[in-house]
Design a protein around this motif. Structure first.
Motif, mmCIF file in Angstrom:
data_model
loop_
_atom_site.group_PDB
_atom_site.id
_atom_site.type_symbol
_atom_site.label_atom_id
_atom_site.label_comp_id
_atom_site.label_asym_id
_atom_site.label_seq_id
_atom_site.Cartn_x
_atom_site.Cartn_y
_atom_site.Cartn_z
ATOM 1 N N ALA A 283 95.095 62.921 -19.461
ATOM 2 C CA ALA A 283 95.940 63.184 -18.307
ATOM 3 C C ALA A 283 94.795 62.738 -17.611
ATOM 4 C CB ALA A 283 96.066 64.548 -18.332
ATOM 5 N N ASP A 284 93.455 63.058 -16.895
ATOM 6 C CA ASP A 284 92.658 62.103 -16.515
ATOM 7 C C ASP A 284 93.031 60.823 -16.398
ATOM 8 O OD1 ASP A 284 90.061 61.836 -14.601
ATOM 9 O OD2 ASP A 284 89.239 61.806 -16.459
ATOM 10 N N TYR A 285 92.861 60.090 -17.015
ATOM 11 C CA TYR A 285 93.287 58.225 -17.540
ATOM 12 C C TYR A 285 94.997 57.998 -17.005
ATOM 13 C CZ TYR A 285 92.298 53.912 -19.084
ATOM 14 O OH TYR A 285 92.209 52.431 -19.392
ATOM 15 N N CYS B 165 97.901 58.420 -9.832
ATOM 16 C CA CYS B 165 97.479 58.178 -9.123
ATOM 17 C C CYS B 165 96.657 57.092 -9.075
ATOM 18 C CB CYS B 165 96.497 59.368 -8.044
ATOM 19 S SG CYS B 165 97.133 60.064 -7.089
ATOM 20 N N ARG B 166 96.151 57.045 -10.636
ATOM 21 C CA ARG B 166 95.696 56.162 -11.022
ATOM 22 C C ARG B 166 96.410 55.161 -10.840
ATOM 23 N NH1 ARG B 166 90.277 57.489 -11.710
ATOM 24 N NH2 ARG B 166 90.287 59.351 -13.532
ATOM 25 N N LYS B 167 95.640 53.627 -10.771
ATOM 26 C CA LYS B 167 95.857 52.142 -10.347
ATOM 27 C C LYS B 167 95.998 51.017 -11.319
ATOM 28 C CE LYS B 167 98.768 53.533 -6.913
ATOM 29 N NZ LYS B 167 98.256 54.587 -6.368
ATOM 30 N N ASN C 287 84.554 67.414 -22.223
ATOM 31 C CA ASN C 287 84.024 66.177 -22.806
ATOM 32 C C ASN C 287 84.700 65.356 -21.908
ATOM 33 O OD1 ASN C 287 82.423 67.438 -24.569
ATOM 34 N ND2 ASN C 287 83.402 68.900 -25.530
ATOM 35 N N HIS C 288 85.641 65.600 -21.086
ATOM 36 C CA HIS C 288 86.738 64.549 -20.332
ATOM 37 C C HIS C 288 86.269 63.126 -20.151
ATOM 38 C CE1 HIS C 288 85.139 65.787 -15.979
ATOM 39 N NE2 HIS C 288 85.841 64.155 -16.142
ATOM 40 N N THR C 289 85.073 63.520 -20.270
ATOM 41 C CA THR C 289 84.566 61.453 -19.864
ATOM 42 C C THR C 289 84.421 60.675 -21.061
ATOM 43 O OG1 THR C 289 84.154 62.504 -17.790
ATOM 44 C CG2 THR C 289 83.388 60.262 -18.250
ATOM 45 N N LEU D 15 89.899 71.722 -12.596
ATOM 46 C CA LEU D 15 88.020 71.835 -12.744
ATOM 47 C C LEU D 15 88.120 70.681 -13.526
ATOM 48 C CD1 LEU D 15 87.705 75.255 -13.087
ATOM 49 C CD2 LEU D 15 86.859 74.611 -11.172
ATOM 50 N N HIS D 16 88.503 69.988 -13.862
ATOM 51 C CA HIS D 16 87.893 68.807 -15.285
ATOM 52 C C HIS D 16 86.735 68.766 -13.966
ATOM 53 C CE1 HIS D 16 90.206 66.147 -13.384
ATOM 54 N NE2 HIS D 16 89.236 64.514 -13.928
ATOM 55 N N ASP D 17 86.535 67.825 -12.886
ATOM 56 C CA ASP D 17 86.185 67.036 -12.127
ATOM 57 C C ASP D 17 85.547 67.515 -10.349
ATOM 58 O OD1 ASP D 17 86.215 64.007 -12.891
ATOM 59 O OD2 ASP D 17 87.544 63.562 -11.639
ATOM 60 N N CYS D 18 84.605 69.067 -11.151
ATOM 61 C CA CYS D 18 84.478 69.914 -9.989
ATOM 62 C C CYS D 18 83.177 69.488 -9.924
ATOM 63 C CB CYS D 18 84.644 71.939 -10.192
ATOM 64 S SG CYS D 18 83.831 72.292 -11.658
ATOM 65 N N LYS E 140 90.988 62.107 -0.765
ATOM 66 C CA LYS E 140 91.727 61.024 -3.447
ATOM 67 C C LYS E 140 91.286 61.629 -3.694
ATOM 68 C CE LYS E 140 91.842 56.664 -3.678
ATOM 69 N NZ LYS E 140 90.843 55.440 -3.732
ATOM 70 N N ARG E 141 90.211 62.690 -3.843
ATOM 71 C CA ARG E 141 89.904 63.355 -5.648
ATOM 72 C C ARG E 141 90.340 64.377 -5.526
ATOM 73 N NH1 ARG E 141 87.825 61.441 -9.750
ATOM 74 N NH2 ARG E 141 86.673 59.822 -8.163
ATOM 75 N N PHE E 142 90.916 64.593 -4.542
ATOM 76 C CA PHE E 142 91.538 66.361 -4.537
ATOM 77 C C PHE E 142 93.869 65.581 -5.069
ATOM 78 C CE2 PHE E 142 95.243 69.334 -2.455
ATOM 79 C CZ PHE E 142 94.076 70.576 -4.149
ATOM 80 N N GLU E 143 93.763 64.667 -4.543
ATOM 81 C CA GLU E 143 95.175 64.451 -4.516
ATOM 82 C C GLU E 143 95.466 63.608 -6.876
ATOM 83 O OE1 GLU E 143 98.585 63.591 -3.800
ATOM 84 O OE2 GLU E 143 97.797 64.736 -2.197
ATOM 85 N N HIS E 144 93.917 63.567 -6.656
ATOM 86 C CA HIS E 144 94.144 63.095 -8.226
ATOM 87 C C HIS E 144 93.375 64.349 -9.227
ATOM 88 C CE1 HIS E 144 91.767 61.699 -12.023
ATOM 89 N NE2 HIS E 144 90.307 63.023 -12.258
ATOM 90 N N THR E 145 92.646 65.710 -8.876
ATOM 91 C CA THR E 145 92.888 66.807 -9.213
ATOM 92 C C THR E 145 94.124 67.199 -10.019
ATOM 93 O OG1 THR E 145 90.405 66.730 -8.522
ATOM 94 C CG2 THR E 145 92.184 68.932 -9.436
HETATM 95 FE FE FE Z 1 89.055 62.295 -13.205
#
Ligand code: FE
Ligand code: DGI
Ligand code: FE
Length: 201
Positions: free
Chosen positions: A130-132, A136-138, A112-114, A52-55, A20-25
């Motif tokens: 893009a993260d938001y 896949c974000r629902k 600084n992505h969070t 890499l943002h959530d590595c 799931k996290r990889f799909e988000h990545t």
């Molecule tokens: Fe993220």
């Protein structure tokens, strides 16, 4: 950075992250690329930071805290209490040390992505958004509106995301990082300043 490096990083993330996290990545990678096309940012840098943002997201809190301590990465009291907030800082550290990223703008976008920060670069805003909004974000409110806005006015999209995040944290009783608040305030003062300029001509 060579295209092959993107592939290497993508493969490394696939091993590191659950499905799931990889799909988000992957979603953040290509959404950041699309925003880079729209706003004239470097596409490879956007993809690299997106990948890499959530590595550091899949590490334990204990591990994140110990990486910060060992490497003298400064932590605030609020970050020590909410160590998931450290995944940006620790992610930027790992991106540099483990994945060989040298570009400071890419490292800042991961870092600084969070919470965002005052005076974010275009690349930092692209990765934050893009993260938001990635497909896949629902669950975030106003997602459809923010997804459209992101491709129309990047700063208005930033403001809306920060406003919704701050409201969510207020409702849920989460600790608000002063960085999140400061990012919002900074963008708000910029947007009212530019409204004034338009009115005054
Ligand atoms: Fe993220
Ligand atoms: O890592 P992701 O889940 O992909 O996304 P993220 O790194 O943007 O983290 C999202 C979470 O971070 C979301 O639940 C809101 C939260 N967040 C953002 N700013 C703050 C915050 N949480 C706290 N406690 N304080 C903040 O200022
Ligand atoms: Fe994250």
């Amino acid at each position: 950075m060579k295209e092959t490096n993107l592939k290497k990083i993508r493969n490394a993330m696939e091993k590191l992250q659950d499905a799931k996290r990889f799909e988000h990545t992957l979603g953040v990678e290509y959404t950041a690329a699309a925003l880079a096309m729209r706003y004239g940012e470097d596409i490879k840098n956007a993809r690299t930071a997106g990948l890499l943002h959530d590595c550091a997201k899949c590490l334990s809190d204990k591990k994140r805290l110990s990486i910060c301590r060992k490497n003298k990465i400064p932590m605030t009291e609020l970050e020590k209490k909410n160590p998931f907030l450290l995944h940006g800082k620790v992610g930027a550290y790992l991106a540099k040390q483990k994945y060989g990223i040298k570009n400071q703008d890419v490292l800042n976008a991961i870092r600084n992505h969070t919470t965002g920060r005052q005076g974010m670069s275009l690349l930092e805003k692209i990765v934050f958004i893009a993260d938001y909004i990635e497909p896949c974000r629902k669950h975030a409110p106003n997602l459809a509106e923010i997804r459209m806005l992101a491709f129309v006015d990047i700063d208005k999209a930033m403001l809306k995301i920060l406003e919704d995040t701050l409201n969510y944290l207020k409702d849920s009783g989460g600790d608000i990082d002063p960085m999140t608040e400061a990012t919002w305030q900074h963008l708000l003062s910029q947007s009212t300043a530019s409204d004034k300029e338009v009115k005054e001509g």
